[in-house]
Write an enzyme that holds these catalytic residues in place. Structure first.
Site, PDB file in Angstrom:
ATOM      1  N   ARG A 122      11.244  -1.049 -12.481  1.00  0.00           N
ATOM      2  CA  ARG A 122      10.362   0.010 -11.985  1.00  0.00           C
ATOM      3  C   ARG A 122       9.127   0.082 -12.883  1.00  0.00           C
ATOM      4  NH1 ARG A 122      11.186   4.606 -13.890  1.00  0.00           N
ATOM      5  NH2 ARG A 122      13.425   4.703 -13.554  1.00  0.00           N
TER       6      ARG A 122
ATOM      7  N   TYR B 255      -7.463   7.775   8.597  1.00  0.00           N
ATOM      8  CA  TYR B 255      -6.215   7.170   9.090  1.00  0.00           C
ATOM      9  C   TYR B 255      -5.165   8.291   9.263  1.00  0.00           C
ATOM     10  CZ  TYR B 255      -1.861   4.510   8.911  1.00  0.00           C
ATOM     11  OH  TYR B 255      -0.622   4.000   9.176  1.00  0.00           O
TER      12      TYR B 255
ATOM     13  N   ASP C 218     -10.718   4.088   0.413  1.00  0.00           N
ATOM     14  CA  ASP C 218      -9.700   3.314   1.124  1.00  0.00           C
ATOM     15  C   ASP C 218     -10.414   2.088   1.687  1.00  0.00           C
ATOM     16  OD1 ASP C 218      -7.972   2.199   2.993  1.00  0.00           O
ATOM     17  OD2 ASP C 218      -7.158   4.123   3.653  1.00  0.00           O
TER      18      ASP C 218
ATOM     19  N   LYS D 169      -2.043  -4.734   5.581  1.00  0.00           N
ATOM     20  CA  LYS D 169      -3.026  -5.184   6.571  1.00  0.00           C
ATOM     21  C   LYS D 169      -3.655  -6.518   6.142  1.00  0.00           C
ATOM     22  CE  LYS D 169      -1.806  -1.176   8.182  1.00  0.00           C
ATOM     23  NZ  LYS D 169      -2.529   0.063   7.906  1.00  0.00           N
TER      24      LYS D 169
HETATM   25  C1  LIG Z   1      -2.193   1.372   7.421  1.00  0.00           C
HETATM   26  C2  LIG Z   1      -3.202   2.162   6.680  1.00  0.00           C
HETATM   27  C3  LIG Z   1      -2.823   3.046   5.649  1.00  0.00           C
HETATM   28  C4  LIG Z   1      -1.364   3.275   5.280  1.00  0.00           C
HETATM   29  O1  LIG Z   1      -0.801   2.144   4.710  1.00  0.00           O
HETATM   30  P1  LIG Z   1       0.776   1.786   4.836  1.00  0.00           P
HETATM   31  O2  LIG Z   1       0.853   0.459   4.161  1.00  0.00           O
HETATM   32  O3  LIG Z   1       1.102   1.758   6.288  1.00  0.00           O
HETATM   33  O4  LIG Z   1       1.498   2.867   4.104  1.00  0.00           O
HETATM   34  C5  LIG Z   1      -3.824   3.727   4.989  1.00  0.00           C
HETATM   35  N1  LIG Z   1      -5.129   3.579   5.313  1.00  0.00           N
HETATM   36  C6  LIG Z   1      -5.521   2.749   6.303  1.00  0.00           C
HETATM   37  C7  LIG Z   1      -6.969   2.630   6.615  1.00  0.00           C
HETATM   38  C8  LIG Z   1      -4.582   2.018   7.018  1.00  0.00           C
HETATM   39  O5  LIG Z   1      -4.981   1.216   8.013  1.00  0.00           O
END
Ligand SMILES: *Cc1c(COP(=O)(O)O)cnc(C)c1O
Length: 387
Positions: free
Chosen positions: A50, A102, A174, A199
């Protein structure tokens, strides 16, 4: 590896050295929870997974490198990474966030952290003055998403970084949609960059993971503390998969951008299409800002077929054959979604329509397949709407 090398090199070598044990060129998957000690507290740098794991560490170095940060942190998901950032704050603190965030980020803020006493204010961040007007004594963090989902609005990172600095407030971006190949928020003045590595960084729709990168050592120490104390770390196998994804990020993004542009322009010229949202269009309202902070305009596109209603949009996404109807984005395969019934279904109709998410809106994550097959698939589905 010199960190002043170019992106295409850093994506493959950044922060990476052949494994110390046997010289393995790919970082091995250290699938272990603990590490032998020769005497209490005497070990080779790792004591419990961890707190630290060599495979995750390799990924964290790579993340710092491609985002031009000094420190990287890998988490179990994008939302786990965000969760760690908000845990820097305490009751009474305030966050200003992009209004068309999001959906999962919005839920984390409103349903998990608001009841704990942190306050969130949402605003259309295309107006920097609007953000400035919301900054108060208790503001600690500005949370930015750009491009936004699914309307592809662009927020000026440099302008908000300057504003945040004047007020002694942290700026987090983000960067999931853009990726560091197209946009490097730390270079533009942000303090924290966050990713859903699920992603584009992973890139193959086979892993859920999250990431942070920062430059400031104190901020890094606080985040490492939270990462270890809260424990939502990225596992060794998942770390390996994201690392492998990052190695091809540059070439994938090149093709994503080519295909994205071709599809955006193709749809815009199609007689059955009413409107297309993509920041690369010269007449996109924030095109100049996009061009000044992004190296390309990506492969996330949304559009509205002419005269389509809810049922038509649903029929459209159902009839696609190359595009897969699915949540998520950023994989090599093309995906299509219907925000009104999928990602944005929980937002009241009147509210979502205000930001442009109408019943007819369709979102595409354009993959790296042959462009002719992608165009033909969309044309076939548009023909099916009967004009
Ligand atoms: C998918 C996504 C998230 C969340 O991420 P996870 O890996 O699904 O927890 C946050 N911000 C954006 C822009 C996303 O597309």
């Amino acid at each position: 590896m010199k960190e002043d090398m170019k992106f295409n090199t850093l994506a493959i070598h950044g922060g990476q050295e052949p494994d110390k044990a046997y010289g393995a060129v790919m970082p091995p998957i250290y699938q272990t929870s603990t590490y032998a000690q020769t005497s209490p507290g005497r070990h080779k740098g790792y004591e419990y997974s961890r707190s630290g794991n060599p495979t995750r560490h390799a990924l964290e170095q790579a993340l710092a490198s491609i985002e031009k940060g000094s420190f990287g942190m890998a988490f179990a998901s994008g939302l786990a990474a965000m969760d760690a950032v908000i845990k820097l704050l305490g009751p009474g603190d305030e966050v200003i966030a992009t209004h068309d965030l999001y959906g999962g980020s919005y839920r984390l803020f409103r349903k998990v952290f608001e009841p704990l006493g942190i306050r969130f204010r949402f605003t259309d961040m295309r107006s920097v003055e609007g953000v400035a007007a919301l900054i108060g004594q208790n503001t600690r963090l500005i949370w930015v998403e750009t491009p936004t989902n699914p309307m592809m609005n662009i927020v000026d990172i440099r302008a908000l970084a300057a504003l945040a600095k004047t007020h002694g407030v942290l700026l987090a971006v983000d960067n999931t949609f853009a990726t560091p190949y197209l946009q490097q928020p730390l270079q533009l003045g942000a303090d924290i960059v966050m990713h859903s590595a699920t992603k584009y960084l992973g890139g193959h729709s086979d892993v859920v993971a999250g990431a942070l990168a920062v430059r400031d050592p104190d901020l890094a120490q606080r985040l490492y503390f939270i990462q270890n104390a809260s424990g939502a770390v990225c596992g060794p196998m998942d770390s390996f998969l994201v690392l492998r994804g990052i190695k091809t990020l540059a070439v994938r993004m090149q093709r994503h951008c080519e295909n994205g542009e071709a599809i955006a322009r193709h749809l815009r010229e199609h007689p059955a299409v009413e409107a297309v949202f993509w920041p690369g269009f010269e007449d996109h309202p924030n095109h100049q800002v996009a061009a000044s902070q992004m190296k390309g305009f990506g492969a996330m596109i949304s559009f509205r077929p002419k005269g389509a209603r809810y049922a038509d949009a649903v029929r459209f996404v159902e009839s696609l054959q190359v595009f897969t109807l699915a949540e998520s984005l950023g994989g090599v395969e093309s995906l299509a979604g219907h925000p009104a019934s999928m990602t944005h279904a929980s937002i009241p109709k009147a509210e979502r329509e205000k930001s442009g998410v109408t019943d007819a809106l369709i979102r595409l994550s354009v993959g790296i397949e042959d462009i002719d097959d992608l165009k033909a698939d969309l044309d076939r589905a548009l023909d099916g709407l009967g004009g």
